[in-house]
Design a protein around this motif. Structure first.
Motif, mmCIF file in Angstrom:
data_model
loop_
_atom_site.group_PDB
_atom_site.id
_atom_site.type_symbol
_atom_site.label_atom_id
_atom_site.label_comp_id
_atom_site.label_asym_id
_atom_site.label_seq_id
_atom_site.Cartn_x
_atom_site.Cartn_y
_atom_site.Cartn_z
ATOM 1 N N LEU A 1 4.034 28.029 30.051
ATOM 2 C CA LEU A 1 4.787 28.499 28.896
ATOM 3 C C LEU A 1 4.295 29.891 28.528
ATOM 4 O O LEU A 1 3.095 30.170 28.574
ATOM 5 N N GLU B 1 4.535 28.216 20.060
ATOM 6 C CA GLU B 1 4.904 26.975 19.381
ATOM 7 C C GLU B 1 3.863 25.876 19.550
ATOM 8 O O GLU B 1 3.761 24.986 18.725
ATOM 9 N N THR B 2 3.074 25.932 20.600
ATOM 10 C CA THR B 2 2.075 24.894 20.862
ATOM 11 C C THR B 2 0.822 25.051 20.005
ATOM 12 O O THR B 2 -0.025 24.163 19.989
ATOM 13 N N HIS C 1 7.142 32.955 22.968
ATOM 14 C CA HIS C 1 7.446 32.074 21.838
ATOM 15 C C HIS C 1 7.164 30.607 22.168
ATOM 16 O O HIS C 1 6.654 29.866 21.333
ATOM 17 N N GLU C 2 7.500 30.200 23.380
ATOM 18 C CA GLU C 2 7.249 28.810 23.783
ATOM 19 C C GLU C 2 5.768 28.471 23.717
ATOM 20 O O GLU C 2 5.384 27.406 23.241
#
Length: 143
Positions: A92, A99-100, A95-96
């Protein structure tokens, strides 16, 4: 009637086991070999298994071949439960990966792990084993 020593867990029970743990084993390909490594993880809102890793053979293997397997086990005096997941791993970015940051996913050892990998689950199977431990009678009595 006696309970079967091995039974299949429901998909819901399998996901509950995955969500209630944070340590499992990741199996991946690297060139002509299959590797397995212990790893901490979290489940995200998209029901993906998310891990952090450093640069190295694990990340290289996941980049070269996305097919992976992941396993989580729990064992007590009376039973063992095991979940095996098959899926596809993907690094990832942007942005992905950001998010984590809200996931309870932190390295267990003091090392920098900047790469975030998500495993999209294709298949989940889980079993429960009733442990009768017939060998227990062979243990010497404590003094």
């Amino acid at each position: 009637m006696t309970e079967a020593p091995i039974s299949t867990l429901s998909t819901e029970d399998a996901w509950e086991l995955l969500r209630s743990n944070e340590f499992g084993r990741l199996a991946f390909h690297l060139a002509d070999e299959v590797h397995i490594t212990p790893i901490n993880y979290a489940i995200d809102a998209k029901d993906r298994i998310v891990v952090r890793t450093a640069e190295g053979s694990k990340l290289l293997g996941l980049t070269m071949n996305a097919d992976v397997a992941f396993e989580v086990d729990e064992v007590d005096e009376h039973e063992a439960r095991s979940v095996v997941v098959r899926g596809r791993a993907r690094a990832l970015e942007g942005h992905e990966a950001d998010e984590t940051e809200e996931l309870p996913l932190r390295p267990w050892v003091d090392t920098v792990k900047l790469n975030v990998v998500a495993i999209t689950v294709d298949e989940v199977s889980a079993r429960r084993f009733s442990l009768t431990r017939p060998w227990m009678h062979m243990r010497p009595e404590p003094d």
